[in-house]
Design an enzyme around this catalytic site. Structure first.
Site, PDB file in Angstrom:
ATOM      1  N   THR A  13      -1.245   3.501  -1.108  1.00  0.00           N
ATOM      2  CA  THR A  13      -1.156   2.928   0.240  1.00  0.00           C
ATOM      3  C   THR A  13      -0.381   3.829   1.180  1.00  0.00           C
ATOM      4  OG1 THR A  13      -1.319   0.670  -0.549  1.00  0.00           O
ATOM      5  CG2 THR A  13      -0.227   0.974   1.554  1.00  0.00           C
ATOM      6  N   SER A  55      -4.239   3.819  -6.787  1.00  0.00           N
ATOM      7  CA  SER A  55      -3.731   3.920  -8.159  1.00  0.00           C
ATOM      8  C   SER A  55      -4.486   3.047  -9.148  1.00  0.00           C
ATOM      9  CB  SER A  55      -2.228   3.639  -8.218  1.00  0.00           C
ATOM     10  OG  SER A  55      -1.960   2.274  -8.068  1.00  0.00           O
ATOM     11  N   THR A  86       1.274   1.690  -5.480  1.00  0.00           N
ATOM     12  CA  THR A  86       2.237   0.798  -6.134  1.00  0.00           C
ATOM     13  C   THR A  86       1.611  -0.007  -7.274  1.00  0.00           C
ATOM     14  OG1 THR A  86       1.804  -0.992  -4.560  1.00  0.00           O
ATOM     15  CG2 THR A  86       3.596   0.528  -4.027  1.00  0.00           C
ATOM     16  N   ASP A  87       0.283  -0.177  -7.224  1.00  0.00           N
ATOM     17  CA  ASP A  87      -0.331  -1.110  -8.178  1.00  0.00           C
ATOM     18  C   ASP A  87      -0.161  -0.696  -9.639  1.00  0.00           C
ATOM     19  OD1 ASP A  87      -1.054  -2.679  -6.073  1.00  0.00           O
ATOM     20  OD2 ASP A  87      -3.132  -2.007  -5.988  1.00  0.00           O
TER      21      ASP A  87
HETATM   22  N1  ASP Z   1      -3.891  -0.282  -3.967  1.00  0.00           N
HETATM   23  C1  ASP Z   1      -2.760   0.560  -3.676  1.00  0.00           C
HETATM   24  C2  ASP Z   1      -2.557   1.521  -4.818  1.00  0.00           C
HETATM   25  O1  ASP Z   1      -2.003   1.147  -5.810  1.00  0.00           O
HETATM   26  C3  ASP Z   1      -1.555  -0.291  -3.458  1.00  0.00           C
HETATM   27  C4  ASP Z   1      -0.328   0.441  -3.004  1.00  0.00           C
HETATM   28  O2  ASP Z   1      -0.209   1.645  -3.080  1.00  0.00           O
HETATM   29  O3  ASP Z   1       0.603  -0.273  -2.552  1.00  0.00           O
HETATM   30  O4  ASP Z   1      -2.966   2.646  -4.724  1.00  0.00           O
END
Ligand code: ASP
Length: 326
Positions: A13, A55, A86-87
């Site tokens: 993100t 991710s 973050t995922d």
């Molecule tokens: N979908 C994103 C990822 O994990 C979520 C994030 O980065 O907060 O790449």
């Protein structure tokens, strides 16, 4: 002389833009760094655009790619910051923690809940914390997020939108940003117990079977027959695995899997305080049939540990020993 930090960008993100079909990584490492000019006050830096992925698309082979990128540059830089979605950041954090145990330089993962170019974003603050941690000289693998610094193997994402998204599970945080000074207050000693011996062999034939009342034991047979070599049973409470005389008892299929060299590890659906197989008969019986305890480790840490143990050992007994001793 300011520390020299290598920034390795992998997407997420933090680097995303709305491309009309939902957020997708689009900003490169240079653009991310340019958005936070205060970074220059903390350290000198250079960057590498290693991946550009959400991710959810990040796989164990990417963990290895990240580890190799760090190892290739370990002699040149004082620390590393890795931007990441973050995922699955807690999986990568745990994997790098075990792959790079005793690394003498800080390796710090970070990301954000809002893209860098979105108003009110948490991206700049998280990058600042991560660069501060990377310039601290404290060797080890960490995750910096929401004003907190975690060890790579105990962090877990608990919130899908909140800026305070990560927590440390069954272990202390590594540090926390003092809101008055903006500096990290480290809460534990540096963890250096030997020399770095990189571990780069992973076997991704690991599955997780989350139990619900009614789970068919056949699922365990299917996973075994599909060639999985490690299965994490996400069981109930202290490690409850159905084991009475009913047709839903998992024990016959536990025997089936174990006899075919599958390593079975018991995890728990409870977030805190871990597995205690010896406490109830349902756990003791599972243990007697060869199920190992996952202890207080997170699912992310167990996944990484199992993949590494299986990647390093051809046969089950040796892999079990490696898994337990990590
Ligand atoms: N979908 C994103 C990822 O994990 C979520 C994030 O980065 O907060 O790449």
């Amino acid at each position: 002389m300011k520390k020299k930090i290598c920034f390795i960008a992998t997407g997420g993100t933090i680097a995303s833009r709305d491309m009309g079909s939902g957020l997708l990584p689009g900003m490169d490492a240079g653009q991310l760094l340019a958005a936070v000019p205060q970074l220059g006050e903390i350290c000198r830096f250079e960057w590498v655009q290693l991946l550009q992925l959400d991710s959810s698309n990040l796989q164990p082979e990417h963990w290895r790619q990240i580890a190799e990128a760090i190892l290739a540059r370990c002699g040149i830089y004082d620390g590393f910051v890795i931007s990441h979605g973050t995922d699955t950041m807690a999986y990568t954090g745990a994997a790098l923690y075990y792959m790079l145990r005793n690394i003498p330089k800080p390796v710090v993962l970070t990301g954000s809940q809002l893209p860098m170019d979105q108003p009110g974003t948490d991206a700049a603050e998280n990058l600042l914390t991560a660069f501060q941690a990377a310039a601290s000289g404290r060797g080890g693998v960490y995750l910096a997020f929401g004003g907190h610094v975690f060890w790579g193997h105990t962090a877990k994402k608990l919130y899908t939108r909140s800026f305070r998204a990560f927590y440390s599970i069954n272990g202390p945080e590594a540090g926390c940003v003092d809101s008055r000074t903006g500096q990290i207050v480290w809460q534990c000693r540096e963890e250096q117990a030997g020399t770095l011996v990189p571990r780069l062999s992973l076997d991704d034939r690991v599955a997780v079977l989350k139990l619900v009342p009614g789970t068919s034991p056949e699922l365990l047979r299917l996973l075994t027959d599909a060639g999985y070599r490690g299965i994490i049973l996400e069981a109930f409470g202290a490690g409850g695995v159905p084991s009475d005389e009913s047709s839903r008892s998992l024990l016959p299929m536990v025997d089936y899997a174990v006899s075919r060299g599958v390593i079975l590890v018991c995890s728990t659906q409870c977030l805190y305080e871990g597995v205690h197989l010896e406490r109830y008969e349902v756990g003791v019986r599972a243990m007697e049939h060869g199920v190992l305890s996952g202890g207080a480790a997170t699912l992310e840490a167990l996944t990484a540990r199992l993949m590494l143990a299986l990647g390093e050992a051809g046969e089950a007994e040796a892999a079990k020993r490696i898994f337990i001793n990590q």
